[in-house]
Design a protein around this motif. Structure first.
Motif: not given
Lengths: 369, 285
Positions: B258-261, B263-282
């Motif tokens: 229940m506690s990961i649900a 964030t998991l939902l949020l992450a799934l929704w914004a997945q492509r942003y997340l990956v792009e953001g991580l690599s670009l920020g790096a």
């Protein structure tokens, strides 16, 4: 109202001076072409005028008023960028409309304004496309439309044809002068293409190393280039440059080429004995049947559509290009003679690269005086 | 287009499966555990066959933990709500402060700008526990201890540097010419920020916000020290499952799911942003 003046404009990045004391005066309604190699400071100069970068010294005056403290949005300038700088998240219509939305026009006025300029530039059918969906030519026209749409009194065009294909560049080179004349604006046009410069400019200012090397009409720049570099940048095929040491005798001043005399202007007597470079435009040379011409060997011939360029070598193996209209007959191989129109010859000091004028002073000295 | 050999494809598939199993197995196992009673979890040897039960979830949601020593009440749902409140408000505040700051650092090189940006990043260098002791004393003196305001403030140590540095990279990526063009077209600097810079850095801001949310959600030590029971997030609240009368694995697993649900939902929704953001920020950081 919209005369552009620059007075002792200085711009530095860190400790490097990009512009070191630029003086320029563009009369209202005229087009000045800013010409120079990459890194000469052309774009920085435009940005100083637009207010996108702040100068470190000197003044920018638009319509006689110092605009140093005027924010870019209040300078009333239209500008087209070399990289187009379209807003990627807006469609072409919104891109072009952006100068109109800034001054609070109604939706109808905006639509009318955009439609007019889009029709003029033949992009009215792609107004709903985002920049990504536009071809390079359409992007360039959209950028140009955005600069023109509010009918600004001052237009700054930063090499707008740089990133478009050759065919479109040719078309636009023909269209632009009319377009700019219709606008009635004062235009500064940056380019690295000498043909564009010659076609568009009322005057051309040649910028190099952060200084204006020469400022003159296209004719002046072509005929009487201030330095060897300018001579080399203007003209295709490039100017022939021959190392000579002018001599004089009873009949006047002359330089020798393959033991034949090239008569120079008598006013150049001050250059006798000096190491110089003689600049000869390929079209000032022509083949002749007469024996008194300079004997040369024909090495290669390159036909273009409207002209033919021949590479010849002199007795001392110096290479010279000769250009002639394509339909003019000429020998195509073996030995030949060429004549030189001495009125088209320009003489440069070999050391400084500065043009030597018949009155005995160098161009630089003349400028200083 | 596909010119790989059959063998290559099979090896790829095996490698991919191995990776997915390796990373997903703990989560998969926890989901399984959450559907079992303590007895079936602890039997030896472990088995995949069991009768699924929602008892654990019911216990967590009602707040009544059954253990062999009797019934114990917990505040898991309250913790979950705290987690959501703290993370959402922390990220919102960090975005409100961090995005304009990132823009300033990206576009204006003023005196000391690099130093300030670096100082903000250095918040992440110090071990949180070192910062916490003096902070606790200050917070008690100021009356901020055990308040949402105080916690959201402390959470800025986590969220603000992250958002600032990632979003700054995105702003730097936008060609200044695009903004100059908008200014020259007659728009003021704030309109330019709102209409040009913000939309173009949008994916970066979304990615940074999501990352900050995850970091805030998973924070443990700040909340442990600075919050008492009624303000604690799930990370701290989970401690209540370790009791003297034994560990209720099934209920812990249900709580974890229940506690990961969220964030998991949020992450799934914004997945492509997340990956792009991580690599670009790096790269741009």
């Amino acid at each position: 109202m919209s005369r552009i003046e620059l007075k002792k404009l200085v711009k530095r990045f860190k400790d490097t001076a990009v512009l070191s004391g630029i003086d320029l005066d563009v009369p209202e309604g005229s087009t000045l072409v800013l010409f120079g190699p990459s890194g000469a400071g052309k774009t920085v100069l435009l940005r100083c005028i637009a207010g996108a970068v702040e100068q470190d010294g000197g003044e920018v005056l638009i319509g006689g008023e110092d605009v140093t403290d005027v924010l870019p949005e209040h300078r009333g300038i239209g500008m087209a960028f070399q990289n187009f700088a379209l807003f990627p998240h807006m469609d072409a219509f919104d891109n072009i409309a952006s100068p109109l939305t800034a001054c609070g026009r109604t939706a109808d006025q905006i639509r009318a304004g955009v439609d007019t300029v889009a029709k003029l530039l033949k992009i009215d059918h792609v107004l709903s496309h985002t920049p990504k969906a536009l071809s390079n030519g359409q992007k360039q026209r959209t950028a140009l439309a955005r600069a023109l749409v509010s009918r600004p009194k001052v237009l700054l065009l930063d090499d707008p044809l740089r990133n478009v294909d050759a065919k479109l560049r040719f078309e636009m080179r023909l269209e632009l002068p009319r377009l700019l004349a219709d606008q009635g604006a004062t235009v500064i046009y940056v380019t690295q293409d000498y043909r564009e410069a010659m076609a568009l400019g009322d005057r051309i200012a040649v910028l190099d190393g952060g200084r204006i090397i020469q400022n003159g009409t296209p004719e002046e720049i072509y005929r009487r280039p201030a330095t060897i570099n300018i001579a080399k940048l203007f003209g295709d095929p490039t100017i022939n440059l021959l190392d000579v040491v002018p001599q004089s005798d009873a009949s006047g001043v002359y330089a020798s080429l393959s033991d034949r005399r090239i008569q120079l202007d008598p006013g150049l007597s001050g250059t006798v004995g000096r190491e110089c470079v003689l600049g000869l435009r390929p079209e000032a040379l022509s083949f002749t049947d007469a024996d008194e011409g300079v004997p040369v060997t024909i090495e290669a011939e390159t036909p273009f559509n409207e002209k033919t360029v021949t590479l010849v070598t002199t007795l001392r193996k110096r290479e010279i290009l000769v250009s002639r209209p394509a339909e003019m007959p000429a020998p195509t191989s073996g030995m030949a003679h060429i004549t030189i129109d001495p009125s088209d010859a320009v003489l440069f000091d070999r050391q400084t690269g500065v043009r030597l004028d018949p009155n005995g002073t160098s161009h630089a000295a003349e400028k200083a005086a | 287009m596909d010119h790989r050999s059959a063998l290559e494809r099979i090896l790829r598939a095996i490698a991919l499966t191995a990776i997915v199993v390796f990373f997903m197995f703990p989560i998969f196992w926890i989901v399984l555990m959450s559907l079992q009673t303590n007895e079936t979890i602890l039997r030896s040897p472990p088995s995949m066959s069991f009768v699924p039960t929602l008892k654990n979830y019911a216990a967590i949601i009602s707040g009544e933990l059954d253990s062999n020593a009797g019934t114990m009440s917990i505040h898991f749902m309250n913790n979950l709500l705290n987690s959501i409140l703290l993370s959402v408000f922390s990220v919102a505040l960090a975005l409100l402060l961090g995005v304009p700051a990132a823009y300033a650092f990206a576009r204006h090189k003023f005196r000391g700008s690099e130093d300030i940006a670096f100082t903000l990043l250095s918040f992440r260098f110090a071990p949180p526990l070192l910062v916490l002791l003096p902070l606790t004393l200050y917070f008690q003196a100021l009356g901020l201890a055990n308040t949402y305001l105080g916690l959201v403030w402390v959470y800025q140590l986590i969220c603000l540097p992250l958002i600032l540095w990632i979003v700054r990279g995105y702003f730097e990526d936008i060609s200044p010419d695009i903004e100059h063009a908008y200014r020259i077209a007659g728009h003021g600097w704030f309109a330019t920020f709102r209409k040009i810079a913000l939309p173009l850095a949008g994916p970066g801001i979304a990615a940074a916000g999501l990352l900050a949310f995850i970091f805030a959600w998973n924070n443990f030590v700040f909340a442990l020290v600075l919050a008492s029971a009624d303000k604690q997030p799930v990370t701290v609240g989970a401690l209540a499952f370790v009791t003297a009368s034994g560990i209720q694995y099934g209920q812990i697993a249900a709580a974890i799911v229940m506690s990961i649900a969220p964030t998991l939902l949020l992450a799934l929704w914004a997945q492509r942003y997340l990956v792009e953001g991580l690599s670009l920020g790096a790269v741009k950081g």
